[in-house]
Scaffold this motif. Structure first.
Motif, PDB file in Angstrom:
ATOM      1  N   PRO I  88       0.816  -1.240   0.000  1.00  0.00           N
ATOM      2  CA  PRO I  88       0.000   0.000   0.000  1.00  0.00           C
ATOM      3  C   PRO I  88       0.844   1.283   0.000  1.00  0.00           C
ATOM      4  O   PRO I  88       0.358   2.338  -0.395  1.00  0.00           O
ATOM      5  CB  PRO I  88      -0.837  -0.118   1.282  1.00  0.00           C
ATOM      6  CG  PRO I  88      -0.213  -1.212   2.090  1.00  0.00           C
ATOM      7  CD  PRO I  88       0.499  -2.107   1.129  1.00  0.00           C
ATOM      8  N   SER I  89       2.120   1.193   0.431  1.00  0.00           N
ATOM      9  CA  SER I  89       2.961   2.414   0.429  1.00  0.00           C
ATOM     10  C   SER I  89       3.799   2.520  -0.840  1.00  0.00           C
ATOM     11  O   SER I  89       4.593   3.453  -0.985  1.00  0.00           O
ATOM     12  CB  SER I  89       3.889   2.408   1.659  1.00  0.00           C
ATOM     13  OG  SER I  89       3.138   2.639   2.836  1.00  0.00           O
ATOM     14  N   THR I  94      -0.004   4.003  -3.660  1.00  0.00           N
ATOM     15  CA  THR I  94      -0.455   5.155  -2.830  1.00  0.00           C
ATOM     16  C   THR I  94      -1.679   4.875  -1.967  1.00  0.00           C
ATOM     17  O   THR I  94      -2.649   5.605  -1.965  1.00  0.00           O
ATOM     18  CB  THR I  94      -0.760   6.384  -3.724  1.00  0.00           C
ATOM     19  OG1 THR I  94      -1.909   6.036  -4.533  1.00  0.00           O
ATOM     20  CG2 THR I  94       0.397   6.712  -4.613  1.00  0.00           C
ATOM     21  N   LYS I  95      -1.623   3.705  -1.226  1.00  0.00           N
ATOM     22  CA  LYS I  95      -2.710   3.506  -0.253  1.00  0.00           C
ATOM     23  C   LYS I  95      -2.120   3.628   1.142  1.00  0.00           C
ATOM     24  O   LYS I  95      -0.934   3.796   1.331  1.00  0.00           O
ATOM     25  CB  LYS I  95      -3.333   2.088  -0.474  1.00  0.00           C
ATOM     26  CG  LYS I  95      -4.678   2.119  -1.231  1.00  0.00           C
ATOM     27  CD  LYS I  95      -5.332   0.740  -1.298  1.00  0.00           C
ATOM     28  CE  LYS I  95      -4.639  -0.159  -2.354  1.00  0.00           C
ATOM     29  NZ  LYS I  95      -4.957  -1.572  -2.191  1.00  0.00           N
ATOM     30  N   ILE I  96      -2.900   3.528   2.125  1.00  0.00           N
ATOM     31  CA  ILE I  96      -2.445   3.633   3.515  1.00  0.00           C
ATOM     32  C   ILE I  96      -1.165   2.813   3.700  1.00  0.00           C
ATOM     33  O   ILE I  96      -1.082   1.699   3.221  1.00  0.00           O
ATOM     34  CB  ILE I  96      -3.503   3.108   4.506  1.00  0.00           C
ATOM     35  CG1 ILE I  96      -4.735   4.002   4.447  1.00  0.00           C
ATOM     36  CG2 ILE I  96      -2.964   3.062   5.941  1.00  0.00           C
ATOM     37  CD1 ILE I  96      -4.510   5.419   4.928  1.00  0.00           C
ATOM     38  N   ALA I  97      -0.194   3.404   4.377  1.00  0.00           N
ATOM     39  CA  ALA I  97       1.138   2.784   4.629  1.00  0.00           C
ATOM     40  C   ALA I  97       1.001   1.328   5.067  1.00  0.00           C
ATOM     41  O   ALA I  97      -0.037   0.915   5.552  1.00  0.00           O
ATOM     42  CB  ALA I  97       1.888   3.557   5.701  1.00  0.00           C
TER      43      ALA I  97
END
Lengths: 98, 98, 98, 98, 98, 98, 98, 98, 98, 98
Positions: I88-89, I94-97
């Motif tokens: 996700p990072s 580009t989603k929640i870390a």
């Protein structure tokens, strides 16, 4: 006499921040005193880990034990100890290769 | 840049004695050349074991790789590599303790 | 200075029987010489295993290393070494319990 | 009959200090009573670790079990037990080498 | 006195077939003699593995050691030994649960 | 059908003493009921450890699973399960040695 | 009754090629016979490894043991066996989740 | 595409009972929905352990990752993932044995 | 779909030199063909070890399995396979870390 | 210079939810900044685990150490670091295969 010591630190996540700061400061002061006295010969960070590899030059096992038990971070450490000896290929020793 | 390398040697019991002697001699010559050049900074025997703990000071990973692959005993070795970094309590660094 | 040493022996199944007998005899003679000299303090069989637990009393790491490398069975051994120190509950030491 | 016992102590970091002090004192008293009785034959500190290597001389497994379960620090210990036997190279045994 | 012993057998793939057959026959004869004498109390196959779990009832560690070293397959075995004691919940013991 | 089960108990140091006593009593009652029913065939203490080695005689895997999940101490246990089979050297089986 | 069995194959590098081919062919024939009989329920390759994960549906431990000891590749295998039971969340079982 | 996934659950002993019950119910509902959709192909209990062996049939790694991260019990699980491939002895594949 | 694969090579010390040279040449040709085809995305040497870390981009598990079993050095390799998914990072995600 | 770093995250189950959310957001921002700068070359999720495999391209060990110690999740991570070197079969290197 030389010993290689690997220390891995596991601080409790919920450790009181003041206690933590005081312990780390005491640890640094303790480590630097022993480096200046010559007993703590090398202190390297294992890159990317909360661990160090150290080389101690001490009179005997008991002295090493007292030093490590005296570490302020000792209760939060996993420690392995490797006694070191002269290597026959050490250019200061120049005997038949390992 | 520093690396801690532990090398454990497992020579086949039925290795030809001449080949063995020649390999060991080549290993010593190789190790001592690199100690004189300064890249092989420390070479200690792990007491009581056919293993050593070494510290290398090299330009980068590729140079370390070339050095270790060049060891005459390399085919008979189990090797672990630990990249080292400056420790904040190293009196040459004097930052907040580990 | 005391060290606990565990030695596990792995003899190749196809070892020449004469070589095997001679090595074992040399091993016994070597071990008993060091027991008589006092450096090899204790030698116990780990019940049911081709392994022993030994306690050595030696001047330093290098002496321990020389003794263990001198074992006729050394090439066929896996060895672990634990440096020992005085325990605070040892009645000869009588300090705060472990 | 001899047993080698390695005890590694893991005290909870947040253990009540009074409880901790009382437990350690009870541990020392317990260990020293058994040393005086001869059942706890050797008690060595593994240098640099919160661990000891002990040798017990007891009548049988059940007695060893009772002794170890009776340790005040038992709930905070990882324990390994190795039954020991006479080694053929023990100069008190003088049989064919190990 | 009871011991749990796990034996894992690793026969060399290129073992002479006659030697192999003779060793296996000797192993069976040896194991059955000790079962009839009552010292080898239980002998179970670990399903799907060349390993067994056995329970021995012997006078002491030395006797256990002699029995296991006497196994014809001993040179080809990895052995672990666990000394057993009475369990407080054993209905023959009826003390406070484990 | 036989299974060897090793259970290692890790009770939280800060477990409520009443809950602990009740759980241990329930564990004993549960274990003794199953021993009397014949399904829990053997229950031995691993000397010096908070662990036991047990042999179960059950109809199938599901029954073993139900028994072990029903242990009051189950949430605090590390459990390993080894299915057992008849060994060819078991004098009750008298087939070619292991 | 279900068992999960992981088999890792280690063929000696210098195995006679004819013996190797014959053994592999016998292994395939054996495996396919048991799949057709329904006892060898699933046979999957662990991607990228000389290992498989299999599910067996057999009457009991002894039958599983006979099947695995009967594998032509058995002498060259490391095998782990996990007895399986019904899972409460298995839609064919519909009990409280795992 | 098939994956074998072993999930070992470690619930904190002091977990709130309502939270625990709700999480387990959500886990069952989640698992059964995926079984009905066909992605969760098999779900077996590892007998005697708080662990399961599951087989998933999913489009790709990312889908597997989303499914496992979506498990209500995910934060309390140790998970190992083994990608599976067709085995040459699988009667549906009928190629040279493993 | 991405997989991380670590390959550790253990060539027999007594391997015929011609066979060895031919195998290594075939391995290089095989690896470079797959790099050019785009399936073998990254190939890095683990510094100081006879091992590499590779990233494969393949259609599915079966394709990965075929590629790895096709390696000329496959019989001399220990291989571990880790299926990779989008993080996700990852700035491409580009989603929640993590 | 390249390093492969595997990070396994173990967040305490009772971590304050706000602190958790803030830490994860900081972690993502930190990771994406370093990806944009080019030092964090690859960031993959190990499918089904709270772990990632990352490739860093940094000037030296000290820079790697600073980056990893700077991770907001660092106190909750188990990290292993593998220094990477050019592989002779890398089509950009075209030397004798691994």
């Amino acid at each position: 006499m030389l010993f290689a010591v690997r220390m891995t630190v596991n601080l409790p996540p919920d450790m009181d921040t003041d206690v933590r700061a005081a312990t780390l400061a005491a640890e640094q002061e303790y480590a630097q005193r022993l480096q200046r006295s010559g007993e703590w010969l090398h202190l390297w960070r294992c890159a990317g880990q909360y661990a160090n590899l150290s080389i101690f030059d001490v009179t005997d096992n008991d002295r090493l034990n007292d030093i490590l038990w005296g570490l302020p971070l000792f209760p939060h450490m996993d420690i392995t100890v490797t006694p070191l000896a002269r290597h026959p290929s050490d250019i200061r020793v120049t005997k038949i290769a390992s």
